[in-house]
Design a protein around this motif. Structure first.
Motif, PDB file in Angstrom:
ATOM      1  N   VAL A 185       0.862  -1.040  -0.015  1.00 18.03           N
ATOM      2  CA  VAL A 185      -0.009  -0.097   0.073  1.00 18.03           C
ATOM      3  C   VAL A 185       0.977   1.407  -0.080  1.00 18.03           C
ATOM      4  CG1 VAL A 185      -1.830  -1.214   1.099  1.00 18.03           C
ATOM      5  CG2 VAL A 185      -0.432   0.045   2.625  1.00 18.03           C
ATOM      6  N   ALA A 186       2.194   1.139   0.406  1.00 18.98           N
ATOM      7  CA  ALA A 186       2.857   2.255   0.412  1.00 18.98           C
ATOM      8  C   ALA A 186       2.944   3.158  -0.819  1.00 18.98           C
ATOM      9  CB  ALA A 186       4.590   1.951   0.719  1.00 18.98           C
ATOM     10  N   ARG A 187       3.248   2.594  -1.994  1.00 17.47           N
ATOM     11  CA  ARG A 187       3.173   3.294  -3.122  1.00 17.47           C
ATOM     12  C   ARG A 187       2.022   3.977  -3.389  1.00 17.47           C
ATOM     13  NH1 ARG A 187       7.971   2.494  -5.699  1.00 17.47           N
ATOM     14  NH2 ARG A 187       8.821   0.491  -5.395  1.00 17.47           N
ATOM     15  N   PRO A 188       0.749   3.307  -3.521  1.00 16.93           N
ATOM     16  CA  PRO A 188      -0.314   4.255  -3.887  1.00 16.93           C
ATOM     17  C   PRO A 188      -0.433   5.309  -2.573  1.00 16.93           C
ATOM     18  CG  PRO A 188      -1.125   1.859  -3.169  1.00 16.93           C
ATOM     19  CD  PRO A 188       0.481   2.185  -3.486  1.00 16.93           C
ATOM     20  N   MET A 189      -0.288   5.035  -1.554  1.00 18.38           N
ATOM     21  CA  MET A 189      -0.338   5.930  -0.348  1.00 18.38           C
ATOM     22  C   MET A 189       0.615   7.167  -0.593  1.00 18.38           C
ATOM     23  SD  MET A 189      -1.159   3.972   3.327  1.00 18.38           S
ATOM     24  CE  MET A 189      -2.555   3.009   3.321  1.00 18.38           C
ATOM     25  N   MET A 190       1.786   6.918  -1.159  1.00 12.26           N
ATOM     26  CA  MET A 190       3.001   8.075  -1.586  1.00 12.26           C
ATOM     27  C   MET A 190       2.268   8.915  -2.681  1.00 12.26           C
ATOM     28  SD  MET A 190       6.203   5.936  -1.233  1.00 12.26           S
ATOM     29  CE  MET A 190       7.431   6.806  -2.074  1.00 12.26           C
ATOM     30  N   LYS A 191       1.746   8.087  -3.459  1.00  9.12           N
ATOM     31  CA  LYS A 191       1.082   9.139  -4.665  1.00  9.12           C
ATOM     32  C   LYS A 191       0.126   9.940  -4.347  1.00  9.12           C
ATOM     33  CE  LYS A 191       1.434   6.037  -8.520  1.00  9.12           C
ATOM     34  NZ  LYS A 191       0.612   4.936  -9.312  1.00  9.12           N
ATOM     35  N   GLN A 192      -0.823   9.428  -3.344  1.00  4.21           N
ATOM     36  CA  GLN A 192      -1.864  10.235  -2.709  1.00  4.21           C
ATOM     37  C   GLN A 192      -1.478  11.338  -1.585  1.00  4.21           C
ATOM     38  OE1 GLN A 192      -4.702   6.337  -2.301  1.00  4.21           O
ATOM     39  NE2 GLN A 192      -4.153   7.432  -0.473  1.00  4.21           N
ATOM     40  N   ARG A 193      -0.136  11.027  -1.091  1.00  2.00           N
ATOM     41  CA  ARG A 193       0.246  11.791  -0.167  1.00  2.00           C
ATOM     42  C   ARG A 193      -0.398  11.701   1.182  1.00  2.00           C
ATOM     43  NH1 ARG A 193       5.214  13.645  -1.550  1.00  2.00           N
ATOM     44  NH2 ARG A 193       5.417  14.827   0.189  1.00  2.00           N
ATOM     45  N   TRP A 194      -1.248  10.691   1.473  1.00  5.13           N
ATOM     46  CA  TRP A 194      -1.796  10.545   2.673  1.00  5.13           C
ATOM     47  C   TRP A 194      -2.002   8.930   2.683  1.00  5.13           C
ATOM     48  CZ3 TRP A 194      -6.156   8.655   5.501  1.00  5.13           C
ATOM     49  CH2 TRP A 194      -6.308   9.376   6.421  1.00  5.13           C
ATOM     50  N   GLY A 195      -1.830   8.549   3.853  1.00  9.79           N
ATOM     51  CA  GLY A 195      -2.228   7.065   4.072  1.00  9.79           C
ATOM     52  C   GLY A 195      -2.028   6.849   5.638  1.00  9.79           C
ATOM     53  N   ARG A 196      -2.786   5.941   5.882  1.00 15.60           N
ATOM     54  CA  ARG A 196      -2.757   5.435   7.330  1.00 15.60           C
ATOM     55  C   ARG A 196      -2.478   3.933   7.371  1.00 15.60           C
ATOM     56  NH1 ARG A 196      -3.047  10.265   8.509  1.00 15.60           N
ATOM     57  NH2 ARG A 196      -4.586  11.296   9.918  1.00 15.60           N
ATOM     58  N   MET A 197      -1.596   3.343   8.161  1.00 16.20           N
ATOM     59  CA  MET A 197      -1.176   2.091   8.316  1.00 16.20           C
ATOM     60  C   MET A 197      -1.441   1.757   9.763  1.00 16.20           C
ATOM     61  SD  MET A 197       2.128   1.042   5.918  1.00 16.20           S
ATOM     62  CE  MET A 197       2.460   2.284   4.389  1.00 16.20           C
ATOM     63  N   ILE A 198      -2.311   0.892  10.185  1.00 21.13           N
ATOM     64  CA  ILE A 198      -2.683   0.562  11.621  1.00 21.13           C
ATOM     65  C   ILE A 198      -2.299  -1.064  11.849  1.00 21.13           C
ATOM     66  CG2 ILE A 198      -4.226   0.374  13.330  1.00 21.13           C
ATOM     67  CD1 ILE A 198      -5.303   3.120  11.816  1.00 21.13           C
ATOM     68  N   ASN A 199      -1.162  -1.457  12.586  1.00 23.22           N
ATOM     69  CA  ASN A 199      -1.155  -2.687  12.900  1.00 23.22           C
ATOM     70  C   ASN A 199      -1.626  -3.044  14.414  1.00 23.22           C
ATOM     71  OD1 ASN A 199       0.148  -2.710  10.281  1.00 23.22           O
ATOM     72  ND2 ASN A 199       2.064  -1.912  11.274  1.00 23.22           N
ATOM     73  N   ILE A 200      -2.219  -4.328  14.331  1.00 16.59           N
ATOM     74  CA  ILE A 200      -2.605  -4.815  15.707  1.00 16.59           C
ATOM     75  C   ILE A 200      -1.617  -5.836  16.304  1.00 16.59           C
ATOM     76  CG2 ILE A 200      -4.473  -5.628  16.999  1.00 16.59           C
ATOM     77  CD1 ILE A 200      -5.428  -3.278  15.322  1.00 16.59           C
ATOM     78  N   THR A 201      -1.036  -5.240  17.188  1.00 20.63           N
ATOM     79  CA  THR A 201       0.167  -6.090  17.867  1.00 20.63           C
ATOM     80  C   THR A 201      -0.371  -6.672  19.206  1.00 20.63           C
ATOM     81  OG1 THR A 201       2.290  -6.137  18.899  1.00 20.63           O
ATOM     82  CG2 THR A 201       1.213  -4.071  18.777  1.00 20.63           C
TER      83      THR A 201
END
Ligand code: NAD
Length: 240
Positions: free
Chosen positions: A118-134
Motif C-alpha cells: 500500500v505504500a506506493r499508492p499512499m505515497m502518490k496520494q500523499r496520505w495514508g494510515r497504516m495501523i497494525n494490531i500487535t
C-alpha cells in the motif's frame, strides 16, 4: 477507502463495522467467505459499503495480489488495518519450526508485505494510515507464546520503521496493543484464566472488540494526523 484483514470476526469485524460507520468503503479480507459475507451484509444494512476478498495470509504473494486488485478496483487506499492474527501456543522446548513459521508468516511477514504494497499508492496520494494490531504479549513476552510474542514485538519495530521511512510522504503508521479482549481467541483460555485476568486488570473486565475499533477509528482520522510510530495500549490498565 480502508482495507481490513481478519475482518470475518472478533476485533477485525468490529473495526470493519466502525470504519464503515465513519464513512469508509471497507474491503474485508479473511479466509471464510460466508463469515465475510455476513459482515458485508451488516455493513450494508447500516448504510455502508463493503466488498469481500477471500485470502489466506500464510501466503504473502496471495495477500499482495489481493491488495493490488482492491487498489485497482477503487483507485486508491487510505487506510490499511493489519488485524489478522493467529496463535499456535506451546512452551519453547516443544515448539516446532513449523509452529514458529506459520505464526510469524500471518502475524508479521504478511504485515510487512501488506504495508509495502500500500505504500506506493499512499505515497502518490500523499496520505495514508497504516495501523497494525500487535499485543501486550509483544511488549512483555508470555510463557508459551515465543512465536506470537516474537511476531508481535516485530510489528512494533516494523511500525516505527515505516513511520520514519514514510512520514515525509504524509503516511502515518501506528500499532495498537490490546490486552485481553472478548473474542474467539480468548474464549479458549477458559474461566479460570478469565477470573485471574479480571482480578488483575484495574478496570476488572475483559475489553470489547468495539473498544479496540474505536482506537483504530481515531488513528485513521484526520484528528490523529500528528501521531505516528506509536504503540497505543488498550488493556484496561493491565500493563500500567
Ligand atoms: P480471532 O481469532 O477472533 O480473529 C482472527 C481473524 O484473523 C479472523 O478473521 C481470522 O479469519 C483471521 N485470520 C487468522 N489467520 C488468518 C490467515 N492465515 N489468513 C487470513 N486471515 C486469517 O482473533 P481476535 O481476537 O479478533 O484478534 C484480532 C487481532 O488482535 C489479532 O492480530 C490478535 O493477535 C490481536 N490481539 C487479540 C487479543 C485478544 O485478547 N483477543 C489481544 C491482543 C491482540
Amino acid at each position: 477507502m480502508a482495507i481490513v484483514t481478519g475482518a470475518s470476526r472478533g476485533i477485525g469485524r468490529a473495526i470493519s463495522l466502525r470504519l464503515a460507520t465513519d464513512g469508509c468503503i471497507v474491503a474485508l479480507i479473511a479466509r471464510n467467505a460466508d463469515a465475510l459475507a455476513e459482515v458485508q451484509a451488516e455493513i450494508e444494512k447500516a448504510g455502508g459499503t463493503a466488498s469481500c476478498h477471500v485470502c489466506d495470509l500464510q501466503v504473502s504473494a496471495a495477500f499482495v495480489s489481493t491488495i493490488e486488485s482492491i487498489v485497482e478496483q477503487y483507485g486508491r487506499v487510505d487506510v490499511l488495518v493489519n488485524n489478522a492474527g493467529m496463535t499456535r501456543d506451546g512452551l519453547m522446548l516443544r515448539m516446532t519450526d513449523e509452529d514458529f513459521d506459520c505464526v510469524i508468516n500471518v502475524n508479521l511477514k504478511a504485515v510487512f508485505a501488506g504495508c509495502r504494497t500500500v505504500a506506493r499508492p499512499m505515497m502518490k496520494q500523499r496520505w495514508g494510515r497504516m495501523i497494525n494490531i500487535t499485543s501486550i504479549t509483544g511488549l512483555s513476552g508470555n510463557a508459551g507464546q515465543a512465536n506470537y510474542a516474537a511476531a508481535k514485538a516485530g510489528l512494533v519495530g516494523l511500525t516505527k520503521t515505516i513511520a520514519k521511512e514514510f512520514g515525509s510522504k504524509g503516511i502515518t503508521a501506528n500499532a495498537i496493543a490490546p490486552g485481553f479482549i472478548e473474542t474467539d481467541m480468548t474464549a479458549g483460555l477458559g474461566d479460570d484464566v478469565r477470573k485471574s485476568v479480571e482480578g488483575s486488570v484495574p478496570l476488572r473486565r475483559y475489553g470489547q472488540p468495539e473498544e479496540v475499533a474505536a482506537t483504530v477509528s481515531f488513528l485513521a482520522s484526520q484528528d490523529a494526523g500528528y501521531i505516528t510510530g506509536q504503540v497505543i495500549i488498550v488493556d484496561g490498565g493491565l500493563t500500567c
